[in-house]
Enzyme design. Structure first.
Site, PDB file in Angstrom:
ATOM      1  N   ASP B 124     -65.854 -40.501 -30.584  1.00 23.61           N
ATOM      2  CA  ASP B 124     -65.886 -41.948 -30.727  1.00 23.61           C
ATOM      3  C   ASP B 124     -64.863 -42.575 -29.781  1.00 23.61           C
ATOM      4  O   ASP B 124     -63.672 -42.258 -29.857  1.00 23.61           O
ATOM      5  CB  ASP B 124     -65.605 -42.341 -32.175  1.00 23.61           C
ATOM      6  CG  ASP B 124     -66.122 -43.748 -32.477  1.00 23.61           C
ATOM      7  OD1 ASP B 124     -66.914 -44.277 -31.676  1.00 23.61           O
ATOM      8  OD2 ASP B 124     -65.729 -44.309 -33.511  1.00 23.61           O
ATOM      9  N   TYR B 126     -63.307 -46.185 -27.753  1.00 23.42           N
ATOM     10  CA  TYR B 126     -62.573 -47.369 -28.230  1.00 23.42           C
ATOM     11  C   TYR B 126     -62.677 -48.400 -27.123  1.00 23.42           C
ATOM     12  O   TYR B 126     -61.677 -48.977 -26.706  1.00 23.42           O
ATOM     13  CB  TYR B 126     -61.120 -46.895 -28.448  1.00 23.42           C
ATOM     14  CG  TYR B 126     -60.220 -47.735 -29.318  1.00 23.42           C
ATOM     15  CD1 TYR B 126     -60.592 -48.126 -30.593  1.00 23.42           C
ATOM     16  CD2 TYR B 126     -58.948 -48.088 -28.870  1.00 23.42           C
ATOM     17  CE1 TYR B 126     -59.723 -48.848 -31.396  1.00 23.42           C
ATOM     18  CE2 TYR B 126     -58.075 -48.810 -29.665  1.00 23.42           C
ATOM     19  CZ  TYR B 126     -58.474 -49.189 -30.933  1.00 23.42           C
ATOM     20  OH  TYR B 126     -57.609 -49.891 -31.729  1.00 23.42           O
ATOM     21  N   HIS B 131     -61.784 -55.776 -29.864  1.00 27.70           N
ATOM     22  CA  HIS B 131     -61.518 -55.033 -31.098  1.00 27.70           C
ATOM     23  C   HIS B 131     -60.155 -54.352 -31.031  1.00 27.70           C
ATOM     24  O   HIS B 131     -59.349 -54.452 -31.963  1.00 27.70           O
ATOM     25  CB  HIS B 131     -62.620 -53.992 -31.310  1.00 27.70           C
ATOM     26  CG  HIS B 131     -62.348 -53.014 -32.413  1.00 27.70           C
ATOM     27  ND1 HIS B 131     -62.412 -53.351 -33.746  1.00 27.70           N
ATOM     28  CD2 HIS B 131     -61.994 -51.699 -32.384  1.00 27.70           C
ATOM     29  CE1 HIS B 131     -62.124 -52.286 -34.488  1.00 27.70           C
ATOM     30  NE2 HIS B 131     -61.856 -51.272 -33.693  1.00 27.70           N
ATOM     31  N   ARG B 140     -49.945 -52.824 -35.367  1.00 27.93           N
ATOM     32  CA  ARG B 140     -48.690 -52.817 -34.587  1.00 27.93           C
ATOM     33  C   ARG B 140     -48.483 -54.206 -34.005  1.00 27.93           C
ATOM     34  O   ARG B 140     -48.729 -54.435 -32.815  1.00 27.93           O
ATOM     35  CB  ARG B 140     -48.802 -51.817 -33.414  1.00 27.93           C
ATOM     36  CG  ARG B 140     -48.956 -50.352 -33.783  1.00 27.93           C
ATOM     37  CD  ARG B 140     -49.272 -49.506 -32.554  1.00 27.93           C
ATOM     38  NE  ARG B 140     -50.486 -49.949 -31.873  1.00 27.93           N
ATOM     39  CZ  ARG B 140     -51.714 -49.613 -32.227  1.00 27.93           C
ATOM     40  NH1 ARG B 140     -51.908 -48.786 -33.220  1.00 27.93           N
ATOM     41  NH2 ARG B 140     -52.755 -50.085 -31.578  1.00 27.93           N
ATOM     42  N   GLU B 196     -68.110 -50.781 -38.740  1.00 22.92           N
ATOM     43  CA  GLU B 196     -67.781 -50.988 -37.326  1.00 22.92           C
ATOM     44  C   GLU B 196     -69.081 -50.972 -36.541  1.00 22.92           C
ATOM     45  O   GLU B 196     -69.843 -50.012 -36.594  1.00 22.92           O
ATOM     46  CB  GLU B 196     -66.835 -49.897 -36.804  1.00 22.92           C
ATOM     47  CG  GLU B 196     -65.423 -50.016 -37.369  1.00 22.92           C
ATOM     48  CD  GLU B 196     -64.392 -49.203 -36.580  1.00 22.92           C
ATOM     49  OE1 GLU B 196     -64.779 -48.240 -35.892  1.00 22.92           O
ATOM     50  OE2 GLU B 196     -63.191 -49.560 -36.654  1.00 22.92           O
ATOM     51  N   GLU B 198     -71.149 -50.451 -33.495  1.00 21.56           N
ATOM     52  CA  GLU B 198     -71.046 -49.675 -32.253  1.00 21.56           C
ATOM     53  C   GLU B 198     -72.431 -49.312 -31.723  1.00 21.56           C
ATOM     54  O   GLU B 198     -73.417 -49.334 -32.455  1.00 21.56           O
ATOM     55  CB  GLU B 198     -70.302 -48.354 -32.501  1.00 21.56           C
ATOM     56  CG  GLU B 198     -68.940 -48.514 -33.144  1.00 21.56           C
ATOM     57  CD  GLU B 198     -68.086 -47.260 -33.063  1.00 21.56           C
ATOM     58  OE1 GLU B 198     -68.420 -46.347 -32.268  1.00 21.56           O
ATOM     59  OE2 GLU B 198     -67.079 -47.201 -33.789  1.00 21.56           O
ATOM     60  N   GLN B 237     -56.848 -45.168 -43.447  1.00 18.50           N
ATOM     61  CA  GLN B 237     -56.494 -45.049 -42.032  1.00 18.50           C
ATOM     62  C   GLN B 237     -55.016 -45.393 -41.790  1.00 18.50           C
ATOM     63  O   GLN B 237     -54.305 -44.676 -41.088  1.00 18.50           O
ATOM     64  CB  GLN B 237     -57.397 -45.980 -41.216  1.00 18.50           C
ATOM     65  CG  GLN B 237     -57.298 -45.804 -39.707  1.00 18.50           C
ATOM     66  CD  GLN B 237     -58.336 -46.648 -38.958  1.00 18.50           C
ATOM     67  OE1 GLN B 237     -59.202 -47.287 -39.571  1.00 18.50           O
ATOM     68  NE2 GLN B 237     -58.257 -46.647 -37.638  1.00 18.50           N
ATOM     69  N   TYR B 241     -53.073 -42.084 -40.257  1.00 21.70           N
ATOM     70  CA  TYR B 241     -53.473 -41.942 -38.854  1.00 21.70           C
ATOM     71  C   TYR B 241     -52.363 -41.511 -37.905  1.00 21.70           C
ATOM     72  O   TYR B 241     -52.641 -41.130 -36.764  1.00 21.70           O
ATOM     73  CB  TYR B 241     -54.159 -43.223 -38.343  1.00 21.70           C
ATOM     74  CG  TYR B 241     -53.250 -44.250 -37.702  1.00 21.70           C
ATOM     75  CD1 TYR B 241     -52.373 -44.988 -38.470  1.00 21.70           C
ATOM     76  CD2 TYR B 241     -53.277 -44.465 -36.324  1.00 21.70           C
ATOM     77  CE1 TYR B 241     -51.547 -45.923 -37.886  1.00 21.70           C
ATOM     78  CE2 TYR B 241     -52.443 -45.397 -35.736  1.00 21.70           C
ATOM     79  CZ  TYR B 241     -51.582 -46.128 -36.522  1.00 21.70           C
ATOM     80  OH  TYR B 241     -50.749 -47.049 -35.936  1.00 21.70           O
ATOM     81  N   LYS B 250     -62.597 -41.998 -41.809  1.00 22.98           N
ATOM     82  CA  LYS B 250     -63.840 -42.194 -41.048  1.00 22.98           C
ATOM     83  C   LYS B 250     -64.886 -41.113 -41.328  1.00 22.98           C
ATOM     84  O   LYS B 250     -66.052 -41.303 -40.969  1.00 22.98           O
ATOM     85  CB  LYS B 250     -63.523 -42.143 -39.550  1.00 22.98           C
ATOM     86  CG  LYS B 250     -62.489 -43.169 -39.093  1.00 22.98           C
ATOM     87  CD  LYS B 250     -63.126 -44.234 -38.264  1.00 22.98           C
ATOM     88  CE  LYS B 250     -62.111 -45.168 -37.646  1.00 22.98           C
ATOM     89  NZ  LYS B 250     -62.803 -46.330 -37.058  1.00 22.98           N
TER      90      LYS B 250
END
Lengths: 424, 424
Positions: B124, B126, B131, B140, B196, B198, B237, B241, B250
């Site tokens: 997957d 990114y 996003h 963050r 999500e 995609e 997550q 993570y 996920k």
């Protein structure tokens, strides 16, 4: 915990002479499963059991209907034990099967050992706390062990397609790296190529999507263990790993040993699973009394290196480190219980890596990154060569074995891989 | 870039009447591939092509020798184009094949649509910068877009076993989460379940381990695209993570659409690939002139929600957002070139997710996490219900289509999935 039975008796001898040698990894007490192709090329891939320096072809011996390893691996525990019993009895000294099974033996030297099964999903855990702490110190000096480590058996999904069997050779990978003094990254061969000493859990019985596997039954879903070298490009990893984890740093090659040492064979080598004083106790889904009593395994793990120069001058592999799987922070059963607690389905042929298994002391670290403290303290070999990270032509071999008073020593065979120069 | 040919002519009509309806996703210009099982249960899984509301059974029509989709997918580009041409001609109005192929048609309503092929490795990416920026801000705040983002097509390995086809229902997953005010994590059902939006790239032709795929040839290795819903548990997550990326957050379920829309069908909808002014230009292995001219795709993507209450009161799915794959920061070709630059081998049946495709404006974000700004701004539905994250019984549907002046509109069908209550 799997029960001990007569297949574990230290006194058992086999009619296959090499299985009785003191130094064999494959005495009749072991009986690991794998796949092979006879080198004469006349036959397709077969499934077999290692016995001394021979392979018993399971279909030729009338012990399997097909060469589909996933089917064999996903059999119920009672069936698996029955098969082990049958193989053990047939290979013992004085067995009535000797005359017929002798025709089902093929010398390992005349076979190409293949991946022991088709690998489906590959998950790599991070259960070695000494490794996690040492690496964390290098990547995040202020914050080596993250707050989740002692609660969560941390893991990421890995790449199946590039998993090869012992003997794998791969080109030094190129990818983006960015040195501290550079304004922009550059595509170039990795300069910080490393090995990682791991065990791999081969899943046998799967679970239906949505069904968590409770800790009490988790180990029944493991078919057995292999050695795993999770080759890693540290400079690639440092540049790419935020925020989603390692990718190109790990997916160019991973090497496993060809023989799956079954949970039945490992039964005598269970050990108590403990937590260091002061550490939090695991959540209930990761803990029960039986797991505390038997959840760990006493398996000695070793890494050996042979440089190109050593090969040219006739020097054998030299041992770099030795550690024990007993020191893992999270166990096989905990990895399985955690992986499925959200309903994620495991399948026969899934591989769960344990993460690097380092001993507490730096000289017995399971990767060069730790062993050399991020490149600051080179390893000096007996012939005077030094290593910070792996050089082209380096061959890394991992070995593992189990020993316990009153039981026959069993081993895992070899997990070897060689670094080829980067392609231009 | 795939060349346009007569299969793309907007004027083509089919002898299958439903394929000529203005609103069908599957006119004769599309011809996506998938797998199905007839509901009468008499036959095993077959491969077919969607045409209007029918499926053309490829083996019954004499167009395939087997029902192995991987073989079909890994055919050379010229073979794939020849097959497309043959199917297109046979399904056109006035075709000589009509009489025989009519017997190879099965109504979609009488078939169970399966995963379009066995999924091997799932990666997957990114690639949605809107996003990545929006999510980065939540995880963050000081450091939303990390320094590597504009250089590296960031990706992680995902889980294949839990990928299901449209219609997938899954239990709300339980896992460890830790709220800010808590001293210790708790095992509980996720409270921040998200979708999500995609696309997924289905790999056709693989590469040998060690052989990087150059950007100029990268797109030839893509067989086609599907829709992908990468369901995510945001609270899981956040806790798990670091440092190795998402895992249990996920891997409980991912849903794809049943029909692979081929690169040939998408040929009219290429778009120039551009970089915003001031952003760094990609490294050479991710860039060439042809890619700049044609590397992107103009594909409209939409997400719809139907709550349990809406279903009970007869309300159809309500659209939550719309975005376009043209806005992806990294393209299909760049994902493939990057994935293999280190020698990692791709195989037929590998799936590469694009990562969430959000439009620049928050109301067209491709996940609820962004849409609600981390839960601060609930979405209000037309019936007055509100959503921060998904509730039990919610059904999420994704759709996609391509439109361009002078060409027939083609669509991707549906990618639908439903959240079941957590198991006790």
């Amino acid at each position: 915990m799997t029960m001990l039975d007569t297949t574990h008796d230290a006194s058992l001898q086999s009619w296959v002479p090499s299985a009785n040698a003191a130094d064999t990894d494959f005495p009749v007490q072991n009986l690991p499963f794998g796949r092979f192709s006879p080198k004469d090329g006349a036959q397709t891939m077969r499934i077999g059991v290692a016995i001394g320096d021979q392979i018993l072809d399971l279909r030729a011996a009338g012990l399997a209907d097909s060469d589909d390893m996933h089917t064999l691996m996903s059999a119920e525990a009672s069936e698996r034990q029955a098969l082990r019993s049958k193989i053990s009895q047939g290979l013992r000294l004085g067995s009535a099967q000797q005359a017929t099974w002798a025709n089902a033996l093929i010398p390992m030297a005349q076979a190409t050992l293949e991946l022991p099964c088709e690998i489906r999903d590959y998950t790599d855990f991070y259960t070695g706390i000494h490794h996690a702490t040492a690496v964390g110190t290098l990547f995040r000096p202020d914050n080596p062990l993250l707050p989740n480590y002692k609660w969560v058996p941390i893991a990421y999904h890995g790449r199946s397609s590039s998993i090869g069997v012992s003997g794998q050779k791969f080109f030094r990978p190129s990818a983006q790296t960015r040195n501290p003094q550079e304004d922009a990254p550059v595509l170039r061969p990795t300069q910080r190529l490393d090995y990682e000493l791991e065990l791999g859990v081969m899943i046998g019985i799967g679970n239906v999507s949505g069904d968590a596997i409770p800790i009490a039954r988790a180990q029944q879903h493991a078919f057995g263990l292999v050695l795993l070298n999770d080759w890693s490009a540290r400079d690639v990893q440092a540049w790419e790993y935020q925020p989603l984890g390692p990718f190109l740093a790990k997916n160019f090659a991973s090497t496993i040993s060809p023989w799956i040492v079954t949970m039945e064979a490992l039964a005598p080598f269970h050990a108590p699973w403990t937590r260091p004083a002061g550490d939090p106790q695991p959540l209930a889904y990761l803990d029960d009394a039986s797991h505390r009593a038997h959840g760990a395994f006493d398996i000695t793990l070793e890494v050996f290196l042979q440089t190109e120069k050593m090969r040219e001058t006739g020097l054998a592999h030299e041992r770099l480190s030795s550690s024990n799987y007993r020191d893992a922070y999270w166990s096989v059963a905990q990895m399985i219980a955690h992986h499925t607690v959200n309903g994620c389905n495991l399948r026969a042929g899934d591989l769960l890596g344990t993460g690097t298994q380092s001993a507490p002391e730096p000289e017995n670290a399971g990767s060069l990154l730790e062993r050399t403290a991020g490149g600051r303290n080179p390893v000096t070999l007996k012939n005077g060569e030094q290593r910070i990270f792996l050089q082209d032509g380096d061959s890394v071999t991992m070995r593992a074995h189990c020993e316990r008073e009153g039981f026959r020593r069993i081993g895992f065979g070899e997990c070897e891989g060689t670094v080829l120069p980067a392609r231009s």
